[in-house]
Scaffold this motif. Structure first.
Motif, PDB file in Angstrom:
ATOM      1  N   TRP A  52      10.595   0.334  -0.642  1.00  0.00           N
ATOM      2  CA  TRP A  52      10.619  -0.707   0.388  1.00  0.00           C
ATOM      3  C   TRP A  52      11.247  -0.172   1.676  1.00  0.00           C
ATOM      4  CZ3 TRP A  52       8.232  -5.098   1.176  1.00  0.00           C
ATOM      5  CH2 TRP A  52       7.718  -5.828   0.108  1.00  0.00           C
ATOM      6  N   LEU A  53      12.387   0.508   1.543  1.00  0.00           N
ATOM      7  CA  LEU A  53      13.058   1.041   2.733  1.00  0.00           C
ATOM      8  C   LEU A  53      12.189   2.082   3.427  1.00  0.00           C
ATOM      9  CD1 LEU A  53      16.679   1.450   1.308  1.00  0.00           C
ATOM     10  CD2 LEU A  53      15.868  -0.292   2.889  1.00  0.00           C
ATOM     11  N   MET A  54      11.522   2.926   2.632  1.00  0.00           N
ATOM     12  CA  MET A  54      10.649   3.953   3.191  1.00  0.00           C
ATOM     13  C   MET A  54       9.458   3.319   3.913  1.00  0.00           C
ATOM     14  SD  MET A  54       9.082   7.237   1.139  1.00  0.00           S
ATOM     15  CE  MET A  54      10.660   7.573   0.393  1.00  0.00           C
ATOM     16  N   ALA A  55       8.899   2.263   3.314  1.00  0.00           N
ATOM     17  CA  ALA A  55       7.742   1.588   3.915  1.00  0.00           C
ATOM     18  C   ALA A  55       8.126   0.888   5.217  1.00  0.00           C
ATOM     19  CB  ALA A  55       7.159   0.593   2.927  1.00  0.00           C
ATOM     20  N   LEU A  56       9.269   0.200   5.224  1.00  0.00           N
ATOM     21  CA  LEU A  56       9.716  -0.492   6.441  1.00  0.00           C
ATOM     22  C   LEU A  56       9.961   0.509   7.568  1.00  0.00           C
ATOM     23  CD1 LEU A  56      12.168  -3.053   4.804  1.00  0.00           C
ATOM     24  CD2 LEU A  56      10.043  -3.621   5.986  1.00  0.00           C
ATOM     25  N   LYS A  57      10.551   1.642   7.219  1.00  0.00           N
ATOM     26  CA  LYS A  57      10.806   2.663   8.228  1.00  0.00           C
ATOM     27  C   LYS A  57       9.498   3.280   8.718  1.00  0.00           C
ATOM     28  CE  LYS A  57      13.397   6.948   8.936  1.00  0.00           C
ATOM     29  NZ  LYS A  57      14.317   7.948   8.318  1.00  0.00           N
ATOM     30  N   PHE A  58       8.557   3.517   7.803  1.00  0.00           N
ATOM     31  CA  PHE A  58       7.300   4.167   8.161  1.00  0.00           C
ATOM     32  C   PHE A  58       6.472   3.290   9.101  1.00  0.00           C
ATOM     33  CE2 PHE A  58       2.817   5.190   7.244  1.00  0.00           C
ATOM     34  CZ  PHE A  58       2.818   6.557   7.529  1.00  0.00           C
ATOM     35  N   PHE A  59       6.453   1.968   8.843  1.00  0.00           N
ATOM     36  CA  PHE A  59       5.617   1.064   9.643  1.00  0.00           C
ATOM     37  C   PHE A  59       6.413   0.309  10.708  1.00  0.00           C
ATOM     38  CE2 PHE A  59       2.887   1.298   5.785  1.00  0.00           C
ATOM     39  CZ  PHE A  59       1.715   1.708   6.413  1.00  0.00           C
TER      40      PHE A  59
END
Length: 627
Positions: free
Chosen positions: A475-482
């Motif tokens: 989740w943290l990786m996805a929020l940062k990526f997008f």
């Protein structure tokens, strides 16, 4: 109750008079002693005294008696030594009596009994044997009791026969105690070692006397023959003790495996004792134990893991023992091809391959492994072929490629595993998605629109099928990526609402709503973050951690002159207390905020409400840090 306490205090008069007469304590100090003892006596006479009441009384009396002995030495140093009087033994007698009352009330507290025994042992008051007998009578099925009693007889009372009898009785009462069997064996071997050492000392003294008497004959050339004869006789006696030792170990081993045939740990400890002791024919007994273990535990993965690591004991990577350990694991896969066995084998090889501290370079990883990297990859492949690849083992498989720096191969492997029998493994999908993100972030100048779309679809598939607790990092990786892609970021936020509504928020640890609000706060500002957290709070179970995060957010802004933020923080506290009214830390934080940012009236109001609401109001410790 008052009459009983007064009677017990009156019995102390002779002791206190003696202390004052001898100049050890002053009248004022004796008055304080009486005051303290009266307080303790009343606590013991309550309807339900606590163990802590007895222990506090005992600690007070122990410290008081230590002070008495210290002052007595000072007084007698300047005066003629006097005979012991009533005050010299009254303190120990009183402590023993308090222990007796405590153990009578708390018969099942082994720790209290052992503390009582330690006191008797240190003071040598002659009650040790009696107290031990009481403890054994009350707790005959506790192995530690028998071990303690036997150790006292063996080490302090020097009574080997009594110690052996206690151990035999203990084994009859607790035949399934591994600890008792091991300690019994240690005791017998220790006794044999003491006998051997004593025998050698006596023979040494006799030999020295004989040498002095025959000094003249030694000068004529006979000395060498006599010394050789004495040496042979001494070796024979030493061998006799070594024979007796192996006989004892064999006897204990037979009884132990008969009582505990399914205990692998017991066999391991017995073998460890054998290998650490110099006994006759020890290699034969060692081979016998190893054969018995193979016969009885060949279907236990932990036996094979122990056997392989046992081959490695005290060796390094260049040793032939390492090859033997690998052979043991390979044999185990033929006998017991199970997921657990593959996992233990892989763990062993990882321990061999992984660099120690200070060896972080991948070149060092390749150089020191000696071909065991390819061996580990073969283990993973074999596990996959035989259907023994669990989701955890599959994640280790993929992660190992990452450790080797082979990102593309790790990505392809994750894709293959996710499309096979492990298609429902949430942790593997999370790992795959994180790999895809890492691959896209490596692209220069950046991912294309098609890449973003395919990445979002993959994340959507993974995050919707995984619990929040399983996909925290993703989740943290996805929020940062997008974060810079508004279209996809807003969709991720909507997905987070669905996940929190399904799984609920966390009361402590990772909080998905908190992570989302943080990203929005830094991206779009306070007002947008406030709108978002209010939406999360309408869900059934947003979680205490999220409430505290929102309160902290508003409190931080309130401390820099945002008045509406203090109002919002109070609303959040009231809302949180509606669900978590018995949470002491929440009330304490609320009270601390009012002291720091509010007024004395609002702080006192929170304090009084907390004291009325909390069932454990004594745990509420109000803040006094006014600013």
């Amino acid at each position: 109750m008052a009459d009983t306490v007064q009677y017990r205090l009156e019995r102390m008069v002779d002791e206190l008079d003696d202390l004052e007469r001898r100049g050890i304590f002053s009248r004022r100090e004796i008055a304080e002693i009486v005051k303290q003892r009266r307080k303790f006596e009343y606590r013991l006479k309550r309807p339900s005294p606590l163990k802590e009441d007895y222990l506090a009384y005992i600690d007070y009396e122990i410290h008081l008696d230590s002070l008495r002995r210290l002052r007595k030495r000072s007084v007698t140093h300047n005066a003629r030594r006097k005979k012991n009087s009533v005050s010299d033994y009254a303190g120990v007698t009183r402590i023993v009596e308090i222990y007796r009352l405590a153990t009578t009330r708390f018969k099942g507290d082994i720790g209290l009994w052992l503390r009582y025994l330690e006191f008797c042992r240190e003071r040598r008051n002659g009650r040790m044997k009696k107290v031990l007998a009481q403890l054994i009578r009350l707790h005959p099925t506790v192995p530690g009791v028998w071990i303690y009693a036997a150790a006292w007889q063996f080490d302090h009372n020097l009574n080997v026969s009594a110690a052996r009898a206690l151990m035999h009785n203990g084994l009859r009462m607790c035949p399934n105690s591994e600890e008792l069997w091991i300690e019994y064996l240690r005791m017998e071997l220790t006794y044999l070692n003491k006998l051997k050492a004593r025998k050698l000392v006596l023979e040494g003294d006799a030999g020295q006397a004989a040498e002095e008497e025959n000094n003249a004959a030694a000068n004529l050339g006979k000395e060498g023959g006599e010394e050789e004869f004495l040496s042979i006789e001494s070796d024979k006696r030493v061998d006799l003790f070594r024979e007796q030792g192996v006989s004892v170990l064999r006897t204990v081993y037979g009884g132990a495996i008969e009582a505990l045939p399914a205990s692998l740990e017991l066999r391991k400890q017995l073998l460890e004792i054998l290998e650490g002791t110099d006994l006759a024919h020890s290699e034969e007994l060692r081979e016998e134990i190893l054969r018995d273990m193979r016969r009885d535990f060949s279907n236990d993965p932990h036996y094979w893991d122990w056997l392989a690591r046992h081959e490695m004991a005290g060796s390094d990577l260049r040793s032939s023992q390492l090859h033997k350990a690998v052979q043991a694991y390979e044999e185990s896969l033929q006998v017991l091809p199970s997921p657990e066995m593959f996992s233990l084998y892989a763990e062993f090889l990882m321990d061999v391959i992984t660099p120690k501290s200070g060896e972080n370079e991948q070149s060092e990883l390749h150089d020191r492994s000696g071909g065991y990297i390819s061996q580990l990859l073969k283990v993973y492949e074999k596990a996959e072929e035989m259907g023994c690849l669990t989701s955890d083992l599959a994640c280790e498989y993929v992660s190992f490629y990452l450790q080797l720096g082979r990102l593309d191969e790790a990505k392809k492997l994750a894709q293959k595993l996710c499309s096979g029998e492990l298609s429902s493994a949430a942790n593997l999908w999370v790992l795959r998605a994180s790999l895809e993100i890492r691959c896209l972030t490596k692209n220069v100048p950046g991912p294309s629109n098609a890449d973003l779309f395919s990445m979002f679809e993959l994340l959507k598939s993974v995050l919707t099928r995984s619990a929040v607790s399983e996909a925290e990092g993703l989740w943290l990786m996805a929020l940062k990526f997008f974060a810079g892609e508004k279209q996809y970021f807003d969709k991720l936020v909507d997905m987070s609402f669905i996940s929190v509504a399904k799984d609920g928020g966390s009361d402590k640890g990772f909080s998905l709503p908190s992570a989302v609000v943080n990203f929005v706060l830094h991206k779009d500002g306070l007002q947008r973050a406030r709108e978002l957290y209010n939406r999360f709070l309408t869900l059934p179970r947003p979680g205490l951690a999220f409430f505290k995060h929102c309160i902290e957010l508003e409190s931080n802004f309130a401390s820099v002159a945002h008045k509406d933020c203090l109002i919002n923080a109070r609303k959040l506290y009231e809302s949180a207390l509606g669900t978590y009214e018995q949470d002491v830390s929440l009330w304490q934080d609320y009270h601390a905020m009012e002291i720091k940012l509010g007024t004395s009236e609002t702080a006192n109001d929170v304090y009084s409400r907390a004291r009325k609401t909390l069932k454990n109001s004594a745990a509420f410790v109000p803040s006094t840090n006014f600013s």
